[in-house]
Design a protein around this motif. Structure first.
Motif, short mmCIF file in Angstrom:
data_model
loop_
_atom_site.label_atom_id
_atom_site.label_comp_id
_atom_site.label_asym_id
_atom_site.label_seq_id
_atom_site.Cartn_x
_atom_site.Cartn_y
_atom_site.Cartn_z
N SER A 106 47.94 41.56 42.90
CA SER A 106 48.22 40.59 41.92
C SER A 106 46.33 39.43 41.76
O SER A 106 45.40 41.12 41.41
CB SER A 106 48.72 39.37 41.35
OG SER A 106 48.72 38.12 40.71
N PHE A 121 49.93 45.56 41.14
CA PHE A 121 50.28 44.94 39.77
C PHE A 121 48.76 43.53 39.24
O PHE A 121 49.13 42.67 39.02
CB PHE A 121 50.99 44.63 39.85
CG PHE A 121 52.20 43.33 40.87
CD1 PHE A 121 50.98 42.02 41.36
CD2 PHE A 121 52.70 44.51 42.19
CE1 PHE A 121 51.89 41.09 42.27
CE2 PHE A 121 53.05 43.20 42.93
CZ PHE A 121 52.82 42.13 43.05
N HIS A 131 52.95 49.17 39.92
CA HIS A 131 53.29 48.12 39.10
C HIS A 131 54.37 47.86 38.85
O HIS A 131 54.99 49.33 38.71
CB HIS A 131 51.82 48.03 37.86
CG HIS A 131 52.06 46.74 37.37
ND1 HIS A 131 50.30 46.56 36.81
CD2 HIS A 131 53.25 46.18 36.59
CE1 HIS A 131 50.38 45.50 36.43
NE2 HIS A 131 51.59 44.45 35.97
N ASP A 167 57.41 43.92 35.10
CA ASP A 167 56.76 42.39 35.40
C ASP A 167 56.27 41.25 34.66
O ASP A 167 56.38 41.52 33.49
CB ASP A 167 55.05 43.03 36.01
CG ASP A 167 54.89 41.84 36.04
OD1 ASP A 167 54.66 40.72 35.80
OD2 ASP A 167 53.69 42.61 37.26
N THR A 213 59.49 43.59 39.67
CA THR A 213 58.48 42.75 38.61
C THR A 213 57.79 42.76 38.81
O THR A 213 56.78 43.27 39.25
CB THR A 213 59.67 41.60 39.25
OG1 THR A 213 60.24 41.24 40.48
CG2 THR A 213 61.18 41.72 38.38
N HIS A 214 57.10 41.18 39.05
CA HIS A 214 55.49 41.08 39.69
C HIS A 214 55.62 40.56 41.53
O HIS A 214 56.11 39.20 41.27
CB HIS A 214 55.61 39.54 38.84
CG HIS A 214 53.75 39.29 39.41
ND1 HIS A 214 52.89 40.02 38.70
CD2 HIS A 214 52.90 38.30 39.73
CE1 HIS A 214 51.27 39.84 38.91
NE2 HIS A 214 51.33 38.60 39.32
#
Length: 300
Positions: A139, A167, A236, A240, A273-274
């Motif tokens: 992130s 991500f 990624h 997300d 996802t994130h």
């Protein structure tokens, strides 16, 4: 009355077990061999921890972990996938950096590059190999990982041998459009309350050039002709809900087109996802370890 006593005893037993498990955790995996080491003097956040593998001989390859948290939160404590890296014979250096509430961009970049240089220059003191240093961020940490890699390459500091980006936000000016196009939700990166606006100290939507100055793509474009990048693995999640996978596609495509490209691979996880979904599957972190094994040459 007897039932109450039994229930109370059971509750106490559960609490004791939980406390014991927590104590065991803090006495083992969470305790670094070197803790709160200052790598710079700009802030009390300029510290790092080094965890050494019990299965690898020194000097050990090391991965520098750059935590996420939207540039405004996060800490080096309890680093992500610590046990997986140590079991693979990879030491872990978890770093803190100044958060946006304390300082705006480029303070965070300065901190990460200082930490990388410090670990390289003092590798012998920590039992790590200065020629086998990797960096991994998720992130906001992914953004800082990519940007610091490009910045160090521009300076001719060929310290990092492998890079993993999960991500990360890449181009603040396109994040809202990318999110809308993904079908996974919406975002307000342009607004004054976004993490990215907090990072640059002004609303992204009203300051596109300032936002662009904090993009890893800007640093990539500015690389001198003789610069050479290390191999990069980008991952990624297609699902997300915070940062669209298109952001990682932008990073991949720009890196692949760069004359400095040292090899870049993008993996879009269909159920990721994130940080959740497929990112919680053992196979995902094992893919990272396999990449590091190939680039760093692990020896157990």
């Amino acid at each position: 009355m007897k039932i109450i006593r039994i229930a109370t005893a059971f509750a106490i037993a559960v609490a004791v077990a939980a406390i014991s498990s927590l104590a065991i955790y803090w006495l083992t995996a969470s305790q670094p061999h070197f803790q709160d080491v200052a790598y710079a003097k700009e802030s009390s956040r300029n510290t790092l921890d080094v965890h050494l593998s019990e299965t690898a001989a020194e000097p050990q390859p090391v991965v520098i972990l750059v935590h996420g948290g939207g540039f405004r939160s996060g800490d080096k404590a309890r680093p992500s996938h610590l046990d997986d890296f140590l079991a693979a014979g990879i030491a872990v250096a978890a770093i803190n950096y100044r958060l946006s509430g304390e300082a705006t961009w480029p303070a965070q970049l300065t901190d990460v590059t200082h930490a990388v240089r410090f670990l390289h220059d003092n590798a012998t003191d920590f039992g790590i190999d200065p020629d086998r240093i990797a960096i991994f961020g998720q992130s906001a940490g992914g953004h800082l990982t990519a940007t610091s890699t490009f910045d160090l390459a521009a300076q001719g500091a060929n310290i990092i041998r492998a890079v993993v980006v999960w991500f990360g936000p890449v181009d603040f000016n396109t994040m809202d459009d990318d999110m809308a196009a993904s079908g996974q939700g919406s975002s307000d990166t342009d607004g004054p309350g976004s993490p990215e606006s907090g990072l640059i100290g002004a609303p992204v939507g009203e300051n596109p050039e300032l936002a662009r100055s904090a993009s890893p793509l800007t640093f990539l474009e500015a690389l001198p002709e003789d610069a050479r990048l290390p191999p990069i693995l980008i991952m990624h999640g297609a699902k997300d809900p915070l940062i669209a996978a298109r952001q990682s596609e932008r990073l991949h495509d720009a890196t692949a087109a760069s004359p400095s490209n040292g090899g870049v691979r993008l993996e879009i996880l269909a159920e990721g996802t994130h940080g959740g979904g497929e990112f919680n599957e053992p196979a995902t972190i094992q893919a990272v370890i396999a990449f590091l094994d190939d680039k760093l040459g692990l020896e157990l």
